[in-house]
Write a protein that holds these residues in place. Structure first.
Motif, PDB file in Angstrom:
ATOM      1  N   ALA A 288      37.553  42.819  30.934  1.00  0.00           N
ATOM      2  CA  ALA A 288      36.467  41.960  30.444  1.00  0.00           C
ATOM      3  C   ALA A 288      36.775  40.491  30.704  1.00  0.00           C
ATOM      4  N   ARG A 289      38.053  40.103  30.546  1.00  0.00           N
ATOM      5  CA  ARG A 289      38.438  38.711  30.825  1.00  0.00           C
ATOM      6  C   ARG A 289      38.238  38.385  32.299  1.00  0.00           C
ATOM      7  N   LEU A 290      38.669  39.297  33.168  1.00  0.00           N
ATOM      8  CA  LEU A 290      38.513  39.080  34.600  1.00  0.00           C
ATOM      9  C   LEU A 290      37.047  38.983  34.995  1.00  0.00           C
TER      10      LEU A 290
ATOM     11  N   ARG B 141      40.420  45.035  27.741  1.00  0.00           N
ATOM     12  CA  ARG B 141      40.248  43.612  27.403  1.00  0.00           C
ATOM     13  C   ARG B 141      40.557  42.715  28.592  1.00  0.00           C
ATOM     14  N   GLU B 142      41.551  43.108  29.384  1.00  0.00           N
ATOM     15  CA  GLU B 142      41.867  42.339  30.583  1.00  0.00           C
ATOM     16  C   GLU B 142      40.731  42.423  31.600  1.00  0.00           C
TER      17      GLU B 142
ATOM     18  N   ASP C  54      34.656  37.734  33.454  1.00  0.00           N
ATOM     19  CA  ASP C  54      34.048  36.458  33.061  1.00  0.00           C
ATOM     20  C   ASP C  54      34.726  35.235  33.674  1.00  0.00           C
ATOM     21  N   LEU C  55      35.748  35.434  34.500  1.00  0.00           N
ATOM     22  CA  LEU C  55      36.429  34.289  35.100  1.00  0.00           C
ATOM     23  C   LEU C  55      35.510  33.540  36.063  1.00  0.00           C
TER      24      LEU C  55
END
Length: 314
Positions: A158-160, A155-156, A162-163
């Motif tokens: 995927a967050r990175l 999940r981290e 999209d930053l």
């Protein structure tokens, strides 16, 4: 290699000269490697290279194996080698299952430029979530450049991915522990799954599995490549020493004996190192740093580890 936390790093260098080598290896872009291999195969008169043709079916008896291809043709040989990747159609056609271990991680892959020259050195930074690896690349627009493989919780990751650019650059520099100075991300980002996958067996009648058809490991220390080269070396050694028996039951059993133990050992070692890299609790972080100091500080251990990493044999 650096370990512990970014705000209190433990840094240890593993030098090729200590292992009697000029270098540990070379980094070659996949596209260049594929073009070079295809050109080499096309120039070999004993090789029939069929571009754009895929495996479809397999029928094996005691003396030969017949393969059906996607263009409708069929080929017969004494030996079929399944080297068709982690989702191998050859492995599936043989009814060979796999054992799979997922760490919950994904690998974020991108490139960065930096002020400090990399001097041809790869650097792994081990901290909570997984390793952050810088791999030397040719200069980009006149600046030193490296590829980055950042393994972290899915999940981290995927967050990175999209930053926005500024926030992503800030996160990259926070994670890098400053080992190469300020990093500037360039180009696209890609996300890849991280898993360990081992085939239940390496052979079937008149068929051998190698490379990612036989084993998939996390991208740490280039050991996946070393394992694949070892598979190829074992097949070539057997073909040279026992050409009359290629593909026979005994010949395939000899290949399995040469490779199975090494594959299991390396897969377990890589998985252990990856789990240690993921550790987030402070006692485990401290233990990781102590372990890195110990591995590097005891010269015979350090040299043994480097020789093991360089070795592409079973």
């Amino acid at each position: 290699m650096a370990g512990a936390r970014p705000d209190a790093p433990v840094r240890r260098d593993f030098l090729a000269a200590d292992a009697g080598q000029d270098s540990f290896g070379w980094n070659i872009p996949n596209r260049a490697m594929k073009h070079a291999l295809a050109a080499r195969l096309a120039a070999m008169p004993e090789v029939e290279l069929r571009r754009g043709t895929a495996f479809r079916s397999r029928l094996a008896d005691l003396d030969a194996v017949e393969v059906g291809l996607s263009d409708g043709s069929r080929v017969s040989a004494r030996l079929l080698i399944g080297a068709d990747g982690r989702d191998s159609a050859v492995r599936a056609a043989c009814g060979i299952g796999t054992r799979n271990w997922r760490s919950g991680q994904k690998a974020l892959v991108f490139a960065v430029t930096h002020d400090a020259p990399h001097e041809g050195v790869s650097t792994e930074i081990h901290a909570s979530g997984g390793p952050f690896t810088l791999v030397p690349l040719p200069d980009h627009e006149g600046r030193p450049c490296s590829a980055v493989v950042w393994m972290t919780e899915g999940r981290e990751a995927a967050r990175l991915l999209d930053l926005p650019p500024d926030a992503f650059a800030e996160a990259v520099n926070a994670r890098s522990a400053g080992v190469m100075g300020p990093l500037v991300p360039v180009g696209p980002r890609q996300l890849w799954p991280v898993l360990t996958r081992i085939a239940d067996r390496l052979t079937a009648r008149r068929t051998a599995l190698m490379a990612e058809a036989a084993h998939v490991v996390p991208p740490i220390g280039a050991q996946g490549l070393n394992m694949s080269l070892a598979d190829l070396g074992a097949l070539m050694d057997l073909a040279r020493s026992r050409p009359e028996a290629i593909g026979s039951e005994g010949w395939l059993a000899a290949y399995a004996r040469r490779r199975e133990g090494d594959i299991r050992l390396r897969a377990a070692g890589i998985a252990l190192l990856n789990r240690a890299s993921m550790a987030g609790a402070l006692p485990l972080v401290a233990l990781r740093g102590l372990g890195l100091r110990a591995l590097h500080g005891v010269r015979p251990v350090r040299h043994g580890l480097m020789r093991l990493g360089l070795r592409a044999g079973g």
